[in-house]
Structures are given as C-alpha cells and as structure tokens.
Design a protein around this motif. Structure first.
Motif, PDB file in Angstrom:
ATOM      1  N   ASN A 235       0.815  -1.215   0.000  1.00  0.00           N
ATOM      2  CA  ASN A 235       0.000   0.000   0.000  1.00  0.00           C
ATOM      3  C   ASN A 235       0.848   1.265   0.000  1.00  0.00           C
ATOM      4  N   LEU A 236       1.988   1.244  -0.681  1.00  0.00           N
ATOM      5  CA  LEU A 236       2.918   2.370  -0.657  1.00  0.00           C
ATOM      6  C   LEU A 236       2.646   3.407  -1.728  1.00  0.00           C
ATOM      7  N   LEU A 237       1.805   3.080  -2.721  1.00  0.00           N
ATOM      8  CA  LEU A 237       1.571   4.001  -3.834  1.00  0.00           C
ATOM      9  C   LEU A 237       0.111   3.985  -4.241  1.00  0.00           C
ATOM     10  N   ARG A 238      -0.338   5.069  -4.845  1.00  0.00           N
ATOM     11  CA  ARG A 238      -1.587   5.070  -5.589  1.00  0.00           C
ATOM     12  C   ARG A 238      -1.313   4.461  -6.965  1.00  0.00           C
ATOM     13  N   VAL A 239      -2.240   3.678  -7.463  1.00  0.00           N
ATOM     14  CA  VAL A 239      -2.040   3.007  -8.748  1.00  0.00           C
ATOM     15  C   VAL A 239      -3.281   3.181  -9.612  1.00  0.00           C
ATOM     16  N   ARG A 240      -3.060   3.619 -10.842  1.00  0.00           N
ATOM     17  CA  ARG A 240      -4.097   3.631 -11.870  1.00  0.00           C
ATOM     18  C   ARG A 240      -3.765   2.488 -12.816  1.00  0.00           C
ATOM     19  N   THR A 241      -4.689   1.553 -12.968  1.00  0.00           N
ATOM     20  CA  THR A 241      -4.394   0.317 -13.695  1.00  0.00           C
ATOM     21  C   THR A 241      -4.842   0.412 -15.145  1.00  0.00           C
ATOM     22  N   GLY A 242      -3.876   0.320 -16.062  1.00  0.00           N
ATOM     23  CA  GLY A 242      -4.201   0.291 -17.475  1.00  0.00           C
ATOM     24  C   GLY A 242      -4.696  -1.084 -17.892  1.00  0.00           C
ATOM     25  N   VAL A 243      -5.443  -1.114 -18.980  1.00  0.00           N
ATOM     26  CA  VAL A 243      -5.968  -2.368 -19.509  1.00  0.00           C
ATOM     27  C   VAL A 243      -5.690  -2.401 -21.015  1.00  0.00           C
ATOM     28  N   TYR A 244      -5.360  -3.570 -21.517  1.00  0.00           N
ATOM     29  CA  TYR A 244      -5.140  -3.747 -22.956  1.00  0.00           C
ATOM     30  C   TYR A 244      -6.374  -4.382 -23.583  1.00  0.00           C
ATOM     31  N   GLN A 245      -6.348  -4.471 -24.899  1.00  0.00           N
ATOM     32  CA  GLN A 245      -7.528  -4.934 -25.629  1.00  0.00           C
ATOM     33  C   GLN A 245      -7.961  -6.328 -25.206  1.00  0.00           C
ATOM     34  N   GLU A 246      -7.010  -7.187 -24.834  1.00  0.00           N
ATOM     35  CA  GLU A 246      -7.367  -8.561 -24.498  1.00  0.00           C
ATOM     36  C   GLU A 246      -8.237  -8.652 -23.250  1.00  0.00           C
TER      37      GLU A 246
END
Length: 519
Positions: A235-246
């Motif tokens: 829990n050390l960072l904020r994360v925005r999670t990318g997603v690919y087409q699959e």
C-alpha cells in the motif's frame, strides 16, 4: 514524551504529524504543516501547537512539494529488470553475444544456474548495430538453455530456438518485434523469477524518490492483480491500472470506468487503487525502426516498411477509441512517429474520446495546436531522449528538431505529464525532470536546447500541475533536501541539481512511506 533523532512524539501513540521548518520552493518562505486524517494544513511558523499523540518532525529548512507521479510504468517488467543480464553497453550483436557467453560461463562455473533455468537479458538497442542479430548465432552461444533477450525499448525480443519453442512461437531467423513479440509477454511470466518477491522493494524504491502514484501499463490484468497486492499489504503508492484490448471486454462487462475504485472503501479506505485507461499501441519505436513516420527512415531502412509500422489502422483506432469512450474509459494511445500521432489525433477528433498520447516523440508542427484544441495530454518520457539522441541523429537526422518538442508543446497549450516507461528508463521522476530541463545526460551540450523547459514546468508535469500543496489538500507530499526551483547559472546546473535530488520524506494520504516516521 520520547525523543528519537529528528522527531518527537507527544503522548503514547501517533495520530498525526506536525512538521516544523518547511520551506516553500517558490518563495523560500518558512511554514509549518499538520498532517491529520489524510489532509495537510499549512500555517506560518509557530502557529500550530503540538497535540497529544502527534509526532513532531523538524524538517530543518527542507523543501515541501506535492508527491510525484510516474504516468507510464510497466511495474512487473521494472521489478524484473534488476534480475536481468544488462546488455545496455552492447554496440553490436557480437558484443551482446560475448556478454551472454561470459555470463553463462561464470554462473555455470559458480554453480548458481539451475539446469533448464531461463536466462533473461535486457537493454540492447540493435537499430544502429552494423547488422541485425540472428537466432542461429544465439543458439551457438547458449545451447539448449532457454534465453530471452529484451531490447531496451521493449519492442523486440531476441530469443534462441529453445525459448521460441518453450513459448510456442514459430521458428524465425532473427529477433521478433511488435505484433509478433508483444503476445509472448504474458507467457514469459511463468519462466521468470518470482515477481511477487520483487515488487515490495520496487515500490519502496519509488517512494524513496518522492513518488506517491503511478499508472501501471504492464501487459497483465492489472485491475485484478493490484487488489490482490493491496490485500497482501502493498500500500505504498496510488495506482491507476491500465488495460489492454485482451481484457477490455472483461473490464466493460464489470462496468469499470476510468477513475472508479477497484476495491471497496473498507478494503481500500485511502482510495489507492483506481481504474486507469485503455492502452493501445498504435505504432512501434525508433529503436526498432518501426515508429510510423510521414517519411522514410534515413540510413538503411527496411525496404518492406521504410517509414515504420502502423500497428492499428486508422479505422480500427476509431473503433477502439469509440468503444472506450462509450464505456467511460480514457485512452492511453502509444504513438511515437509523426504519422502515428497524426492518426491518433484523427481518432480522438472523430470519437470525442479523452486521454493521452503516450510518448509523442516525433510530431508535425501543425499537429501541436490541434492536439491542444482536443485537450489531449502529452504523456512523455524525457529521459528517453538521453538514449535516443544519437539514434535520432542517424535515423531521423532530417527531422530531429521535431523530436521531444517539450517547449513547443507547452507553448501550444498541450498538458504535459511525465513518466519513465520503466524499465525503458529508470522509475525516477528526478531523472525525467533533469532531462526535460537540460536535454543531455553526459558532458555534451544540450541536444536541441530550444525544446528544453524550465524547472517549474518540469515539476508541474511530475505532480499533476502543482508546485506546492495547498492548504486542505490530500497529504500526498514529498520533502526534499534542495530547492528544485532554485535559480541556476544554466540548464546544466539545474539538471545536475534535479538529477541528484535526495528525498527526505514521502507521505501518502498522510502516512509516511519513506524517511522519518513516528518513533
């Protein structure tokens, strides 16, 4: 009261932090700050009185800035990079092979290489090698052991026959690139060292540089991976999670929109994990001569693709951006060559989609005002110019002045957001800022200095647009040893100061993630 180093705690347990003797990097003025309930309150020196349970820290005149973000990271690949054979110094296929041979010989002699264990290497850049590498010569050096060598831009892989067959890839004569290479990434994971044990130190390293958040564009189901990591205590960072087409259909069916929480408030009270953008790779890279350009590469371009490769047709780009927009997802659209950027802007204009162009390394000048009018962010990696300047002066010598046009982007009104593309360059925002300000990583003069930007603009591009936190902000903060905005004699001095910046403390939602903590 207990005293421990630079901090003291009032009462028995910490319920917040009071920071004394901070300084504003814009004005040099001294201020104090109280961090409580994940918010920061700013006040003149001495205006805040310590409260029971509050940890008091003396910053001793250090400088307060907003926490930093890296807007483009491949977290697993960056974590794995520290375990891989370093091939960055190889200036030919022969030298890369010599490095691999020497490494294998040493490890086999020392008995620390298990039979059948795969060897991974990283960092070679074959675009300016006298010739391109072959599978046969790698086989001759490595024998039956699987060997996977990954280019420094991650856009091609040089595998021996054993590795190709292990991954179910067809036999080939040379390195794989782009659409033949990217699908193999997901299969590599099970043959790599355990990523889970590498991630904690990777996040600690980021926090030690003042980083409070990143956009993870790893080739994985990140929207599922990160909640598992958070549950395990990462829990050390904020994360925005990318997603690919699959994984796009899965995300859409789940109703996830960019900015949505990935966990319940009970599981993630600080809102660390949120859905990020749809990532699309529309062209290649300069290093593989596959970035899609309006005119052919110089030197010895590939006769089958002299101007690079458009991985996604303009028609398909519009369909993908339209689908993302309809689903509430922003887009992170990889486009390095000027033709790819033109197609990307066409797709944004046609669909109304929102998001960024990732890299935007080479652009036509007429596309700058168009990008600004569309409100599209330039998610750029200034440290890439340190690696690419020499290659650019060979392959794009006739257009080098349009490469990494940071000053021109700012002048046109295009928002800038900095990232590393780690492991392509290190996850270090200070290196990115230094490259943007000085445009040289060695003793040579700045490369196309007319496109350098100032320290203020560089810091804004690393913090989401701010130079200092405002009273009442979420307490995502960094406290640094030197003023990043101090006047300097020249850009070289500013670049050196930024590159050598030391971070004294980092706070995420009011929690110390690096530096002095509650005693």
């Amino acid at each position: 009261m207990r005293v421990c180093g630079p901090c003291r705690t009032v009462g028995m347990s910490s319920t917040g932090h009071l920071l004394r003797s901070l300084r504003d990097p814009r004005t040099g003025e001294t201020l104090d700050a109280r961090i409580r309930d994940a918010r920061v309150r700013l006040a003149p020196p001495g205006a805040l009185t310590p409260e029971p349970g509050e940890t008091v820290l003396d910053a001793e005149g250090r400088w307060l800035i907003p926490g930093l973000w890296d807007r483009h990271v491949h977290v697993d690949q960056w974590a794995q990079a520290r375990t891989r054979l370093d091939l960055t110094a190889a200036d030919s296929a022969e030298q890369a092979l010599q490095t691999v041979r020497a490494h294998l010989s040493r490890r086999e002699r020392d008995g620390d290489l298990d039979p059948g264990e795969a060897l991974f290497g990283f960092g070679y850049r074959s675009s300016v090698w006298p010739r391109q590498p072959t599978v046969a010569e790698l086989d001759a050096v490595t024998g039956p052991r699987p060997v996977v060598l990954i280019s420094g831009d991650m856009h091609n892989g040089w595998l021996n026959t054993t590795a190709l067959r292990l991954l179910g890839a067809p036999d080939t004569d040379g390195a794989l690139s782009e659409n033949r290479w990217f699908p193999l990434y997901s299969q590599l994971e099970r043959h790599m060292p355990d990523t889970a044990r590498l991630i904690p130190q990777t996040l600690r390293d980021a926090a030690s540089r003042g980083v409070v958040g990143l956009v993870d564009l790893e080739f994985a189901a990140n929207h599922r991976v990160w909640p598992e990591r958070l549950a395990a205590g990462l829990n050390l960072l904020r994360v925005r999670t990318g997603v690919y087409q699959e994984h796009l259909e899965e995300v859409v069916e789940a109703g996830l929109r960019t900015g949505d929480r990935l966990c319940s408030p009970e599981q993630d009270p600080e809102g660390l994990l949120r859905m990020g953008p749809l990532k699309i790779i529309s062209d290649g890279s300069l290093g593989t001569r596959t970035a899609h350009c309006c005119s052919p590469y110089l030197g010895s371009p590939d006769p089958t693709r002299p101007s690079g490769v458009q991985n996604e047709s303009p028609q398909r780009l519009r369909r993908l951006l339209g689908a993302a927009h309809e689903a509430g997802l922003q887009v992170a659209l990889h486009a390095i060559g000027d033709a790819a950027v033109r197609h990307a802007l066409d797709a944004y204009a046609a669909t109304g989609a929102r998001g960024s162009i990732e890299h935007a390394q080479l652009m036509r000048r007429e596309d700058l005002p168009r990008m600004a009018a569309l409100g599209i962010t330039a998610s750029v990696q200034p440290a890439h110019l340190l690696d690419d300047r020499d290659v650019t002066d060979v392959l794009w010598a006739d257009r080098a002045e349009r490469s990494f046009m940071l000053a021109s982007m700012l002048a046109a009104g295009i928002p800038l957001a900095f990232g590393s593309d780690a492991p392509v360059s290190p996850l270090d925002p200070w290196l990115e800022m230094a490259a943007a300000v000085h445009r040289s990583g060695d003793a040579r003069p700045a490369w196309h200095p007319e496109e350098a930007i100032g320290a203020q603009a560089a810091l804004r591009a690393s913090t989401g647009g701010r130079l200092v936190p405002a009273d009442g902000d979420v307490a995502d903060l960094a406290i640094v040893e030197n003023n990043p905005l101090a006047p300097a004699a020249d850009t070289a001095e500013t670049g050196a100061r930024l590159r050598g910046m030391r971070v004294w403390a980092t706070f995420l939602a009011g929690r110390p993630t690096h530096g002095p903590t509650a005693c």
